[in-house]
Design a protein around this motif. Structure first.
Motif, PDB file in Angstrom:
ATOM      1  N   GLU A 197       0.846  -1.195   0.000  1.00  0.00           N
ATOM      2  CA  GLU A 197       0.000   0.000   0.000  1.00  0.00           C
ATOM      3  C   GLU A 197       0.881   1.245   0.000  1.00  0.00           C
ATOM      4  OE1 GLU A 197      -3.502   1.921   2.889  1.00  0.00           O
ATOM      5  OE2 GLU A 197      -2.322   0.176   3.518  1.00  0.00           O
ATOM      6  N   GLY A 198       0.491   2.254  -0.774  1.00  0.00           N
ATOM      7  CA  GLY A 198       1.254   3.487  -0.841  1.00  0.00           C
ATOM      8  C   GLY A 198       0.359   4.700  -0.694  1.00  0.00           C
ATOM      9  N   ALA A 199       0.922   5.778  -0.163  1.00  0.00           N
ATOM     10  CA  ALA A 199       0.131   6.995   0.066  1.00  0.00           C
ATOM     11  C   ALA A 199      -0.389   7.575  -1.243  1.00  0.00           C
ATOM     12  CB  ALA A 199       0.972   8.026   0.808  1.00  0.00           C
ATOM     13  N   LEU A 200       0.440   7.560  -2.302  1.00  0.00           N
ATOM     14  CA  LEU A 200      -0.005   8.121  -3.576  1.00  0.00           C
ATOM     15  C   LEU A 200      -1.101   7.268  -4.192  1.00  0.00           C
ATOM     16  CD1 LEU A 200       0.179  10.240  -5.740  1.00  0.00           C
ATOM     17  CD2 LEU A 200       2.128   9.021  -6.739  1.00  0.00           C
ATOM     18  N   GLY A 201      -0.976   5.950  -4.098  1.00  0.00           N
ATOM     19  CA  GLY A 201      -2.038   5.086  -4.593  1.00  0.00           C
ATOM     20  C   GLY A 201      -3.351   5.349  -3.886  1.00  0.00           C
ATOM     21  N   ASN A 202      -3.300   5.485  -2.555  1.00  0.00           N
ATOM     22  CA  ASN A 202      -4.509   5.799  -1.788  1.00  0.00           C
ATOM     23  C   ASN A 202      -5.096   7.141  -2.210  1.00  0.00           C
ATOM     24  OD1 ASN A 202      -4.242   3.428  -0.383  1.00  0.00           O
ATOM     25  ND2 ASN A 202      -3.648   4.366   1.552  1.00  0.00           N
ATOM     26  N   LEU A 203      -4.218   8.125  -2.450  1.00  0.00           N
ATOM     27  CA  LEU A 203      -4.690   9.440  -2.856  1.00  0.00           C
ATOM     28  C   LEU A 203      -5.411   9.365  -4.200  1.00  0.00           C
ATOM     29  CD1 LEU A 203      -4.835  12.529  -2.550  1.00  0.00           C
ATOM     30  CD2 LEU A 203      -2.580  12.644  -3.651  1.00  0.00           C
ATOM     31  N   VAL A 204      -4.819   8.655  -5.168  1.00  0.00           N
ATOM     32  CA  VAL A 204      -5.447   8.547  -6.494  1.00  0.00           C
ATOM     33  C   VAL A 204      -6.785   7.818  -6.391  1.00  0.00           C
ATOM     34  CG1 VAL A 204      -5.202   7.631  -8.829  1.00  0.00           C
ATOM     35  CG2 VAL A 204      -3.243   8.704  -7.705  1.00  0.00           C
ATOM     36  N   ALA A 205      -6.842   6.776  -5.558  1.00  0.00           N
ATOM     37  CA  ALA A 205      -8.113   6.077  -5.360  1.00  0.00           C
ATOM     38  C   ALA A 205      -9.159   7.016  -4.749  1.00  0.00           C
ATOM     39  CB  ALA A 205      -7.906   4.853  -4.469  1.00  0.00           C
ATOM     40  N   ASP A 206      -8.727   7.864  -3.799  1.00  0.00           N
ATOM     41  CA  ASP A 206      -9.634   8.860  -3.224  1.00  0.00           C
ATOM     42  C   ASP A 206     -10.097   9.853  -4.289  1.00  0.00           C
ATOM     43  OD1 ASP A 206      -9.394   7.722  -0.712  1.00  0.00           O
ATOM     44  OD2 ASP A 206      -7.969   9.214   0.042  1.00  0.00           O
ATOM     45  N   VAL A 207      -9.165  10.265  -5.160  1.00  0.00           N
ATOM     46  CA  VAL A 207      -9.499  11.202  -6.237  1.00  0.00           C
ATOM     47  C   VAL A 207     -10.567  10.610  -7.150  1.00  0.00           C
ATOM     48  CG1 VAL A 207      -8.597  12.270  -8.343  1.00  0.00           C
ATOM     49  CG2 VAL A 207      -7.284  12.411  -6.210  1.00  0.00           C
ATOM     50  N   LEU A 208     -10.379   9.346  -7.538  1.00  0.00           N
ATOM     51  CA  LEU A 208     -11.350   8.689  -8.412  1.00  0.00           C
ATOM     52  C   LEU A 208     -12.729   8.641  -7.758  1.00  0.00           C
ATOM     53  CD1 LEU A 208      -9.108   5.718  -9.602  1.00  0.00           C
ATOM     54  CD2 LEU A 208      -9.932   7.575 -11.040  1.00  0.00           C
TER      55      LEU A 208
END
Length: 356
Positions: free
Chosen positions: A171-182
């Motif tokens: 898990e990565g912070a940027l991946g979580n952020l992009v998922a939140d953005v979507l």
């Protein structure tokens, strides 16, 4: 020629394929499925990894991309039968294509050169001729390169207080952020992002368009699929049923994974906070259109959906970069790092080594 590839760590002997990974080698799966004699040679791609090997009698070449090297296959044809003579085929894999290379290793790969204690650059040659920039082509590129430099350094009006790491096998912070953005952009119940769609970390500080582009280089649009709880669980199972050990980023969900990669890696999937998914309830899932079209092995779920449950452009064709920029501006111009903890693990600490 195919936008599908593989990876072979050792290029010294084109007949020795023991170093070639088979877990996600789409090009090798294709060759396995074709009748013998269907193709004479394959130029592979997509994975940005090197290959220069015979699989059966078929030569397969692939380079690391970005025009840093070339592979050469020489085919000899029987003039009477008009068929390739497999025994005479020659492969030269990943020949460096730079004006200069390191004298000892013969490479211009920056990643490899960083690991060397000493680098001595000498003029490079390709197929016996010295590599030199083309004097007529170079001036033609000046204006295009200048436009690219301007775009790379253009401020986007966003700041990252801390570095945002993308993750891949974790898990990565940027991946979580992009998922939140979507999820936020589509006002969906769930956001899902494939780790291969994020190609670089975002540094701390004021961000430029070039940094955002490096992180999200593909022109995928934001899409929405509507899934039952049962279908969403199966989607997450397919997403993690690979041998690469990749971990999808999610928003609105919590996952429990077996620590070791494999077909049964997904153990549980719930909504945030542990609420179970209702098997027949419909959930709106925001994800890149690449995934909505069945990419990364999700086709068994997405291909079976009726057309009314797949929307490839719900927000006027918004691509992922535009979605990230709009989300950041709506947050006051700051891209804060989401907390980790959406993915948990169970099982042994060390995974058994698989036989090649």
């Amino acid at each position: 020629m195919a936008h599908a590839g593989g990876k072979c760590a050792d290029l010294s002997n084109p007949r020795d394929t023991s170093s070639c990974a088979r877990g996600d080698a789409e090009i090798l799966d294709m060759l396995d499925a074709l009748p013998p004699g269907t193709v004479d040679a394959v130029v592979a791609g997509h994975t940005h990894q090197t290959m220069g090997h015979f699989f059966g009698d078929v030569p397969v070449i692939e380079t690391t991309g970005q025009a840093r090297s070339l592979g050469v296959v020489e085919l000899y044809v029987d003039p009477e039968r008009r068929r390739v003579i497999p025994g005479r085929t020659r492969i030269q894999a990943a020949i460096p294509l730079c004006a200069k290379v390191d004298a000892a290793s013969g490479t211009c790969d920056g990643r490899r050169l960083k690991e060397q204690p000493e680098v001595r650059l000498v003029p490079a040659s390709f197929m016996g001729a010295q590599v030199t920039p083309d004097a007529q082509v170079a001036p033609l590129l000046v204006s295009a390169l200048e436009l690219a430099r301007e775009a790379q350094h253009r401020p986007v009006g966003l700041v990252a207080p801390v570095p945002l790491a993308r993750g891949y096998t974790a898990e990565g912070a940027l991946g979580n952020l992009v998922a939140d953005v979507l999820r936020a952009s589509a006002q969906a119940d769930v956001g899902v992002m494939n780790p291969g769609g994020i190609r670089a970390d975002l540094p701390a500080g004021a961000l430029t368009f070039g940094q955002v582009f490096e992180a999200l280089p593909f022109d995928n649009t934001l899409a929405v699929v509507t899934l039952t709880g049962t279908e969403l669980t199966r989607l997450m199972a397919l997403a993690h049923a690979n041998d690469r050990g990749s971990v999808f980023a999610v928003s609105g969900l919590e996952l429990t994974l077996n620590r070791c990669p494999g077909p049964q890696r997904l153990q549980t999937v719930t909504l945030t906070g542990g609420t179970p998914l209702a098997s027949e309830r419909l959930y709106r899932v925001a994800l890149p259109d690449f995934l909505a079209r069945g990419g990364d092995g999700l086709g068994p779920v997405t291909d079976s959906l009726p057309p009314e449950r797949v929307d490839l452009a719900p927000v006027k064709g918004l691509d992922l970069r535009e979605a990230l920029l709009a989300y950041g501006k709506a947050q006051g111009g700051t891209l804060n790092a989401p907390a980790l903890g959406r993915v948990r693990y169970m099982g042994v600490a060390e995974c058994p080594q698989k036989e090649r």
